[in-house]
Structures are given as C-alpha cells and as structure tokens.
Design a protein around this motif. Structure first.
Motif, PDB file in Angstrom:
ATOM      1  N   LEU A  94      37.693  39.843  40.942  1.00 49.79           N
ATOM      2  CA  LEU A  94      39.027  39.277  40.820  1.00 49.79           C
ATOM      3  C   LEU A  94      39.099  38.342  39.619  1.00 49.79           C
ATOM      4  O   LEU A  94      38.125  37.694  39.256  1.00 49.79           O
ATOM      5  CB  LEU A  94      39.388  38.509  42.090  1.00 49.79           C
ATOM      6  N   ASP A  95      40.293  38.275  39.015  1.00 49.53           N
ATOM      7  CA  ASP A  95      40.483  37.319  37.922  1.00 49.53           C
ATOM      8  C   ASP A  95      40.831  35.954  38.517  1.00 49.53           C
ATOM      9  O   ASP A  95      40.835  35.777  39.737  1.00 49.53           O
ATOM     10  CB  ASP A  95      41.543  37.809  36.932  1.00 49.53           C
ATOM     11  N   LYS A  96      41.134  34.964  37.675  1.00 49.66           N
ATOM     12  CA  LYS A  96      41.401  33.605  38.151  1.00 49.66           C
ATOM     13  C   LYS A  96      42.624  33.523  39.046  1.00 49.66           C
ATOM     14  O   LYS A  96      42.723  32.648  39.898  1.00 49.66           O
ATOM     15  CB  LYS A  96      41.566  32.672  36.949  1.00 49.66           C
ATOM     16  N   ALA A  97      43.568  34.432  38.859  1.00 50.88           N
ATOM     17  CA  ALA A  97      44.782  34.445  39.680  1.00 50.88           C
ATOM     18  C   ALA A  97      44.595  35.223  40.978  1.00 50.88           C
ATOM     19  O   ALA A  97      45.527  35.351  41.763  1.00 50.88           O
ATOM     20  CB  ALA A  97      45.941  35.036  38.876  1.00 50.88           C
ATOM     21  N   GLY A  98      43.390  35.779  41.203  1.00 45.40           N
ATOM     22  CA  GLY A  98      43.126  36.529  42.424  1.00 45.40           C
ATOM     23  C   GLY A  98      43.483  37.996  42.350  1.00 45.40           C
ATOM     24  O   GLY A  98      43.424  38.696  43.346  1.00 45.40           O
ATOM     25  N   LYS A  99      43.883  38.475  41.153  1.00 47.29           N
ATOM     26  CA  LYS A  99      44.209  39.888  40.991  1.00 47.29           C
ATOM     27  C   LYS A  99      42.942  40.671  40.661  1.00 47.29           C
ATOM     28  O   LYS A  99      42.043  40.172  39.984  1.00 47.29           O
ATOM     29  CB  LYS A  99      45.221  40.067  39.847  1.00 47.29           C
ATOM     30  N   GLN A 100      42.883  41.903  41.162  1.00 51.88           N
ATOM     31  CA  GLN A 100      41.737  42.767  40.895  1.00 51.88           C
ATOM     32  C   GLN A 100      41.695  43.106  39.403  1.00 51.88           C
ATOM     33  O   GLN A 100      42.710  43.429  38.799  1.00 51.88           O
ATOM     34  CB  GLN A 100      41.828  44.047  41.721  1.00 51.88           C
ATOM     35  N   ARG A 101      40.498  43.023  38.819  1.00 48.57           N
ATOM     36  CA  ARG A 101      40.322  43.318  37.394  1.00 48.57           C
ATOM     37  C   ARG A 101      39.937  44.777  37.203  1.00 48.57           C
ATOM     38  O   ARG A 101      39.173  45.327  37.989  1.00 48.57           O
ATOM     39  CB  ARG A 101      39.227  42.436  36.801  1.00 48.57           C
TER      40      ARG A 101
END
Length: 129
Positions: A4-11
């Motif tokens: 996950l990225d810093k915003a919690g979205k899957q990378r």
C-alpha cells in the motif's frame, strides 16, 4: 502480498518492482556505468533502388563518483538534453512544438558539441555501393 502507498491505496506491481530494483541496482561510489549502442540502418536509394547498410556504434563508459567524474548516462542523456535546451533558448531551432531530433539544425550542433567537448562519439560504417 499487497503493498500500500501512504494513502492506503494498493500500489501497482510494476511500481513496487521499480522500488526494489532501484535499491538493488544502485551504483556504489566506485561503480562505473557502460553504454553499448548500435544502430543499423537499411537504406534504399529512391532513384536507382540500390540498397546498402549503415551502422553507428558507440561503446563508452563513465567514471565513478569516487573519481569525481560523470556517468556516461549523464553525458548521453543529461548533457544532450541541456544542449538541446540551450539551442531553444538561443533561438537556434526554428521549429516549434514537440520535436524529434531528426532535423539537421537540431542534431548536428548537439552531436558536434558532444564529440568536441564531452568525448561522446559514434563509429560510423557504411556499405554504400
């Protein structure tokens, strides 16, 4: 495994692979880089339909950070972009828009400067009939 990225979205997987490879393939201060480039052109004369081959080859290495020198990638990419930018700022390129360096007014001064001041050269071979 999900990253996950810093915003919690899957990378995307490719981004994660890029991050991992960037760490694993990073140059140390004693490493030098190498560029091997070969262009093979098949040419046909429109008048008599004769054909021949022209080859441009470059094999060059950069210097390490410990030697205080530039990498060959910085010369072949960064310096080339800087030279093109200078031509634009000095109004030596009459064309406008997004350009490919196919016009002689663009590539000739850049190649000349790369060879004269930066030691970047291509070996040209032609089988012109």
């Amino acid at each position: 495994m999900t990253v996950l990225d810093k915003a919690g979205k899957q990378r995307p997987c490719l981004d994660v692979l890029g991050d991992v490879m960037g760490v694993k393939l990073a140059l140390t201060e004693h490493d030098r880089d190498l560029v091997v480039m070969r262009h093979v052109f098949h040419i046909e004369d429109p008048k008599d339909k004769s054909r021949w081959q022209h080859t441009s080859t470059m094999v060059a290495s950069g210097r390490s950070a410990a030697d205080g020198g530039p990498s060959i990638m910085s010369k072949t990419v960064g310096v080339t972009c800087a030279l093109a930018t200078r031509l634009v700022l000095e109004k030596k390129i009459s064309q406008t828009g997004v350009l490919s360096p196919m016009a002689k007014e663009i590539y000739q001064p850049i190649l000349s400067d790369l060879e004269k001041h930066h030691g970047v050269t291509m070996v040209e071979e032609s089988e012109n009939p």
